[in-house]
Design a protein around this motif. Structure first.
Motif, PDB file in Angstrom:
ATOM      1  N   TYR A  66       0.840  -1.206   0.000  1.00 40.06           N
ATOM      2  CA  TYR A  66       0.000   0.000   0.000  1.00 40.06           C
ATOM      3  C   TYR A  66       0.874   1.254   0.000  1.00 40.06           C
ATOM      4  O   TYR A  66       0.635   2.185  -0.766  1.00 40.06           O
ATOM      5  CB  TYR A  66      -0.933   0.005   1.212  1.00 40.06           C
ATOM      6  CG  TYR A  66      -1.818   1.223   1.269  1.00 40.06           C
ATOM      7  CD1 TYR A  66      -2.917   1.338   0.434  1.00 40.06           C
ATOM      8  CD2 TYR A  66      -1.531   2.260   2.144  1.00 40.06           C
ATOM      9  CE1 TYR A  66      -3.720   2.471   0.478  1.00 40.06           C
ATOM     10  CE2 TYR A  66      -2.319   3.389   2.194  1.00 40.06           C
ATOM     11  CZ  TYR A  66      -3.432   3.498   1.352  1.00 40.06           C
ATOM     12  OH  TYR A  66      -4.209   4.612   1.386  1.00 40.06           O
ATOM     13  N   GLY A  67       1.899   1.287   0.847  1.00 38.02           N
ATOM     14  CA  GLY A  67       2.774   2.454   0.928  1.00 38.02           C
ATOM     15  C   GLY A  67       3.510   2.719  -0.374  1.00 38.02           C
ATOM     16  O   GLY A  67       3.578   3.866  -0.833  1.00 38.02           O
ATOM     17  N   LEU A  68       4.068   1.688  -0.974  1.00 36.26           N
ATOM     18  CA  LEU A  68       4.759   1.865  -2.245  1.00 36.26           C
ATOM     19  C   LEU A  68       3.786   2.241  -3.360  1.00 36.26           C
ATOM     20  O   LEU A  68       4.130   3.023  -4.253  1.00 36.26           O
ATOM     21  CB  LEU A  68       5.540   0.599  -2.611  1.00 36.26           C
ATOM     22  CG  LEU A  68       6.750   0.309  -1.727  1.00 36.26           C
ATOM     23  CD1 LEU A  68       7.351  -1.050  -2.084  1.00 36.26           C
ATOM     24  CD2 LEU A  68       7.792   1.393  -1.845  1.00 36.26           C
ATOM     25  N   MET A  72       4.042   5.671  -5.587  1.00 30.71           N
ATOM     26  CA  MET A  72       4.035   5.706  -7.053  1.00 30.71           C
ATOM     27  C   MET A  72       2.948   6.662  -7.561  1.00 30.71           C
ATOM     28  O   MET A  72       3.172   7.396  -8.528  1.00 30.71           O
ATOM     29  CB  MET A  72       3.796   4.303  -7.634  1.00 30.71           C
ATOM     30  CG  MET A  72       4.949   3.349  -7.427  1.00 30.71           C
ATOM     31  SD  MET A  72       6.460   3.906  -8.195  1.00 30.71           S
ATOM     32  CE  MET A  72       7.450   4.240  -6.779  1.00 30.71           C
ATOM     33  N   VAL A  73       1.784   6.660  -6.914  1.00 29.04           N
ATOM     34  CA  VAL A  73       0.708   7.566  -7.316  1.00 29.04           C
ATOM     35  C   VAL A  73       1.150   9.004  -7.092  1.00 29.04           C
ATOM     36  O   VAL A  73       0.911   9.892  -7.918  1.00 29.04           O
ATOM     37  CB  VAL A  73      -0.592   7.244  -6.548  1.00 29.04           C
ATOM     38  CG1 VAL A  73      -1.625   8.342  -6.723  1.00 29.04           C
ATOM     39  CG2 VAL A  73      -1.159   5.915  -6.996  1.00 29.04           C
TER      40      VAL A  73
END
Length: 77
Positions: A66-68, A72-73
């Motif tokens: 989720y964090g990565l 990226m978003v």
């Protein structure tokens, strides 16, 4: 000549494949006879420990994913 003869004498001949398979199976059963099955309490304790470890690993991987993904978003819109 004496050197090559001593080399041949030092070389040990391996038993044939069937003898080696038989030795392996015999040794395997000897080792299996040493195995002690865990008691019910030990089995339950280790099962709970493994379950907790797997759940924690799942939480860690999910948070990392989720964090990565959010990174990226944020970086690439």
């Amino acid at each position: 000549m004496a050197h090559t003869e001593s080399k041949k004498a030092a070389k040990v001949r391996k038993p044939n494949v069937f003898v080696r398979i038989g030795m392996f199976i015999r040794q395997m059963f000897q080792e299996l006879s040493k195995v002690v099955a865990p008691s019910g309490k030990e089995l339950l304790g280790w099962s709970v420990a493994v379950f907790i470890f797997v759940v924690l690993l799942m939480v860690f991987i999910t948070a990392l994913d989720y964090g990565l993904g959010q990174l990226m978003v944020t970086l690439f819109g």
